[in-house]
Design a protein around this motif. Structure first.
Motif, PDB file in Angstrom:
ATOM      1  N   ARG A  68      -0.521   5.295  -5.921  1.00  0.00           N
ATOM      2  CA  ARG A  68      -0.156   4.920  -4.484  1.00  0.00           C
ATOM      3  C   ARG A  68      -1.583   4.107  -4.094  1.00  0.00           C
ATOM      4  O   ARG A  68      -1.954   2.860  -3.374  1.00  0.00           O
ATOM      5  CB  ARG A  68       0.877   5.825  -3.544  1.00  0.00           C
ATOM      6  N   ILE A  69      -2.292   4.976  -3.596  1.00  0.00           N
ATOM      7  CA  ILE A  69      -4.105   4.637  -3.335  1.00  0.00           C
ATOM      8  C   ILE A  69      -4.412   3.465  -3.968  1.00  0.00           C
ATOM      9  O   ILE A  69      -4.645   2.113  -3.244  1.00  0.00           O
ATOM     10  CB  ILE A  69      -4.946   5.723  -3.269  1.00  0.00           C
ATOM     11  N   VAL A  70      -4.024   3.593  -5.175  1.00  0.00           N
ATOM     12  CA  VAL A  70      -4.606   2.425  -6.168  1.00  0.00           C
ATOM     13  C   VAL A  70      -3.826   1.056  -5.564  1.00  0.00           C
ATOM     14  O   VAL A  70      -4.967  -0.587  -5.645  1.00  0.00           O
ATOM     15  CB  VAL A  70      -4.337   2.257  -8.074  1.00  0.00           C
ATOM     16  N   ASN A  71      -2.309   1.229  -5.511  1.00  0.00           N
ATOM     17  CA  ASN A  71      -1.543   0.054  -5.609  1.00  0.00           C
ATOM     18  C   ASN A  71      -2.246  -0.441  -3.641  1.00  0.00           C
ATOM     19  O   ASN A  71      -1.739  -1.959  -3.862  1.00  0.00           O
ATOM     20  CB  ASN A  71      -0.389   0.423  -5.365  1.00  0.00           C
ATOM     21  N   ALA A  72      -2.121   0.220  -3.019  1.00  0.00           N
ATOM     22  CA  ALA A  72      -2.680  -0.177  -1.616  1.00  0.00           C
ATOM     23  C   ALA A  72      -4.175  -0.748  -1.912  1.00  0.00           C
ATOM     24  O   ALA A  72      -4.108  -2.324  -0.830  1.00  0.00           O
ATOM     25  CB  ALA A  72      -2.655   0.490  -0.682  1.00  0.00           C
ATOM     26  N   ILE A  73      -4.453  -0.597  -3.008  1.00  0.00           N
ATOM     27  CA  ILE A  73      -6.426  -1.419  -2.546  1.00  0.00           C
ATOM     28  C   ILE A  73      -5.562  -2.421  -3.718  1.00  0.00           C
ATOM     29  O   ILE A  73      -6.858  -3.205  -2.703  1.00  0.00           O
ATOM     30  CB  ILE A  73      -6.734  -0.534  -3.085  1.00  0.00           C
ATOM     31  N   ALA A  74      -4.835  -2.706  -4.185  1.00  0.00           N
ATOM     32  CA  ALA A  74      -4.887  -4.149  -4.560  1.00  0.00           C
ATOM     33  C   ALA A  74      -4.430  -4.957  -4.022  1.00  0.00           C
ATOM     34  O   ALA A  74      -4.247  -5.548  -4.203  1.00  0.00           O
ATOM     35  CB  ALA A  74      -4.218  -3.703  -6.495  1.00  0.00           C
ATOM     36  N   ILE A 130     -13.213   5.227   2.249  1.00  0.00           N
ATOM     37  CA  ILE A 130     -13.421   4.404   0.872  1.00  0.00           C
ATOM     38  C   ILE A 130     -12.748   4.008   0.121  1.00  0.00           C
ATOM     39  O   ILE A 130     -12.891   2.632   0.245  1.00  0.00           O
ATOM     40  CB  ILE A 130     -14.088   5.831  -0.467  1.00  0.00           C
ATOM     41  N   VAL A 131     -11.653   4.073   0.475  1.00  0.00           N
ATOM     42  CA  VAL A 131     -10.283   2.837  -0.429  1.00  0.00           C
ATOM     43  C   VAL A 131     -10.396   2.360   0.637  1.00  0.00           C
ATOM     44  O   VAL A 131      -9.656   1.215   0.491  1.00  0.00           O
ATOM     45  CB  VAL A 131      -9.322   4.254  -0.542  1.00  0.00           C
ATOM     46  N   ARG A 132     -10.369   2.341   2.033  1.00  0.00           N
ATOM     47  CA  ARG A 132     -10.006   0.884   2.771  1.00  0.00           C
ATOM     48  C   ARG A 132     -11.315   0.413   2.995  1.00  0.00           C
ATOM     49  O   ARG A 132     -11.019  -0.930   3.085  1.00  0.00           O
ATOM     50  CB  ARG A 132     -10.510   1.813   4.837  1.00  0.00           C
ATOM     51  N   MET A 133     -12.430   0.499   2.507  1.00  0.00           N
ATOM     52  CA  MET A 133     -13.354  -0.121   2.517  1.00  0.00           C
ATOM     53  C   MET A 133     -13.326  -1.070   0.582  1.00  0.00           C
ATOM     54  O   MET A 133     -13.424  -2.412   0.601  1.00  0.00           O
ATOM     55  CB  MET A 133     -14.821   0.183   2.343  1.00  0.00           C
ATOM     56  N   LEU A 134     -12.368  -0.748  -0.821  1.00  0.00           N
ATOM     57  CA  LEU A 134     -12.555  -1.331  -1.315  1.00  0.00           C
ATOM     58  C   LEU A 134     -11.501  -2.117  -1.202  1.00  0.00           C
ATOM     59  O   LEU A 134     -10.777  -3.167  -1.421  1.00  0.00           O
ATOM     60  CB  LEU A 134     -12.053   0.006  -2.604  1.00  0.00           C
ATOM     61  N   ALA A 135     -10.163  -1.378   0.081  1.00  0.00           N
ATOM     62  CA  ALA A 135      -8.922  -2.862   0.287  1.00  0.00           C
ATOM     63  C   ALA A 135      -9.727  -3.727   0.952  1.00  0.00           C
ATOM     64  O   ALA A 135      -8.921  -5.325   0.678  1.00  0.00           O
ATOM     65  CB  ALA A 135      -8.362  -2.241   1.065  1.00  0.00           C
ATOM     66  N   ALA A 136     -10.851  -4.134   1.521  1.00  0.00           N
ATOM     67  CA  ALA A 136     -11.243  -4.658   2.770  1.00  0.00           C
ATOM     68  C   ALA A 136     -12.285  -6.103   1.614  1.00  0.00           C
ATOM     69  O   ALA A 136     -12.244  -7.206   2.152  1.00  0.00           O
ATOM     70  CB  ALA A 136     -11.692  -4.264   3.778  1.00  0.00           C
ATOM     71  N   GLY A 137     -12.660  -5.722   0.667  1.00  0.00           N
ATOM     72  CA  GLY A 137     -13.568  -6.160   0.397  1.00  0.00           C
ATOM     73  C   GLY A 137     -13.551  -6.433  -2.068  1.00  0.00           C
ATOM     74  O   GLY A 137     -12.508  -6.004  -2.130  1.00  0.00           O
ATOM     75  N   PRO A 138     -13.690  -7.755  -2.310  1.00  0.00           N
ATOM     76  CA  PRO A 138     -13.732  -7.655  -3.154  1.00  0.00           C
ATOM     77  C   PRO A 138     -14.355  -6.674  -4.444  1.00  0.00           C
ATOM     78  O   PRO A 138     -15.103  -6.018  -4.117  1.00  0.00           O
ATOM     79  CB  PRO A 138     -14.431  -9.377  -3.836  1.00  0.00           C
ATOM     80  N   GLU A 175     -18.060   5.117  -7.178  1.00  0.00           N
ATOM     81  CA  GLU A 175     -18.597   4.314  -7.987  1.00  0.00           C
ATOM     82  C   GLU A 175     -18.305   2.961  -7.710  1.00  0.00           C
ATOM     83  O   GLU A 175     -18.871   2.028  -8.032  1.00  0.00           O
ATOM     84  CB  GLU A 175     -17.806   4.800  -9.647  1.00  0.00           C
ATOM     85  N   VAL A 176     -16.911   2.702  -7.439  1.00  0.00           N
ATOM     86  CA  VAL A 176     -15.870   1.580  -7.970  1.00  0.00           C
ATOM     87  C   VAL A 176     -17.124   0.826  -6.471  1.00  0.00           C
ATOM     88  O   VAL A 176     -17.028  -0.401  -5.847  1.00  0.00           O
ATOM     89  CB  VAL A 176     -15.092   1.239  -7.128  1.00  0.00           C
ATOM     90  N   ALA A 177     -17.131   1.458  -5.436  1.00  0.00           N
ATOM     91  CA  ALA A 177     -17.814   0.741  -3.991  1.00  0.00           C
ATOM     92  C   ALA A 177     -18.876   0.681  -4.055  1.00  0.00           C
ATOM     93  O   ALA A 177     -19.919   0.209  -3.342  1.00  0.00           O
ATOM     94  CB  ALA A 177     -17.777   1.686  -2.682  1.00  0.00           C
ATOM     95  N   ALA A 178     -19.811   0.203  -5.592  1.00  0.00           N
ATOM     96  CA  ALA A 178     -21.102   0.601  -5.527  1.00  0.00           C
ATOM     97  C   ALA A 178     -21.842   1.362  -4.879  1.00  0.00           C
ATOM     98  O   ALA A 178     -23.098   0.431  -4.435  1.00  0.00           O
ATOM     99  CB  ALA A 178     -20.943  -0.871  -5.855  1.00  0.00           C
TER     100      ALA A 178
END
Length: 235
Positions: free
Chosen positions: A186-192, A99-107, A147-150
């Motif tokens: 740390r998770i959110v920072n990596a996504i950003a 999930i977090v990998r997907m969020l980091a890869a796309g807008p 949810e953010v991953a929609a």
């Protein structure tokens, strides 16, 4: 109504979805313990709705494994066994890093703002020593990622997994503390930063930390009805 049973604030005419949300919130804040019995009458009175609406909410939560319906007993809050808890965490370790990998890869658009706003709420609850709110928010962080991953399927899956994890914490953790303050950030920072592998690694590290806080090494003791009856007779 039995005054020893957990109560919610009186809420007139709530919808089935709102009743489910409030029950989940009560579990996240550790107000509803594993094995707690809930009745249609109790919930209908609390939410000022018909039993039909309550029955719908119970059915949905039972379908997700959060409530358990048993003959001659009624509806209770789930109480995951150690094996079930290990299985739950195994699935989370497979799903959430992706999930977090997907969020980091796309807008993620406004999703990143939502994540930062959520972290700010966690910090405020921690600073004010509002433990119940903090425990709920740290659990809801994982739902927010879905949810953010929609992805509605992921959101529903994570709702069940996170809720059952909260119940397992009550059963098997020596301390029902919230997540450490830096792991979510740390998770959110990596996504950003768009660094999916770091985000996935931090998520896996975080989930292993959650697992380590639980005492899951022992085996679940099988219930033996005849032995229990003998004990009650004083044998």
């Amino acid at each position: 109504m039995d005054p020893s049973l957990p109560r919610f604030q009186k809420a007139h005419g709530k919808s089935e979805a709102e009743i489910r949300r409030r029950i989940l919130q009560a579990i996240f804040e550790m107000r509803l313990p594993p094995g707690e019995r809930l009745t249609e009458e109790q919930l209908a009175e609390t939410f000022d709705v018909s039993r039909t609406v309550v029955r719908q909410a119970i059915a949905r939560l039972a379908q997700d494994g959060i409530l358990v319906k048993m003959p001659n007993i009624g509806t209770t809050v789930a109480a995951p066994t150690r094996k079930e808890t290990r299985d739950i965490l195994a699935v989370r370790k497979m799903v959430e890093p992706d999930i977090v990998r997907m969020l980091a890869a796309g807008p993620v658009g406004g999703g990143l703002d939502r994540l930062h706003a959520h972290l700010a709420k966690e910090k405020a609850a921690r600073n004010s020593d509002d433990r119940g709110t903090l425990v709920r928010l740290t659990g809801e962080f994982h739902l927010l990622l879905a949810e953010v991953a929609a992805n509605d399927v992921l959101t529903r899956l994570m709702t069940g997994l996170q809720t059952l994890t909260c119940l397992a914490i009550l059963l098997y953790a020596e301390q029902d503390k919230a997540c450490p303050p830096d792991e979510h950030s740390r998770i959110v920072n990596a996504i950003a930063e768009g660094n999916g592998e770091t985000a996935a690694r931090e998520m896996l590290r975080h989930l292993k930390h959650v697992e380590a806080d639980l005492k899951l090494d022992g085996e679940d003791k099988a219930s033996n009805f005849s032995e229990t009856m003998a004990w009650l007779r004083g044998a």
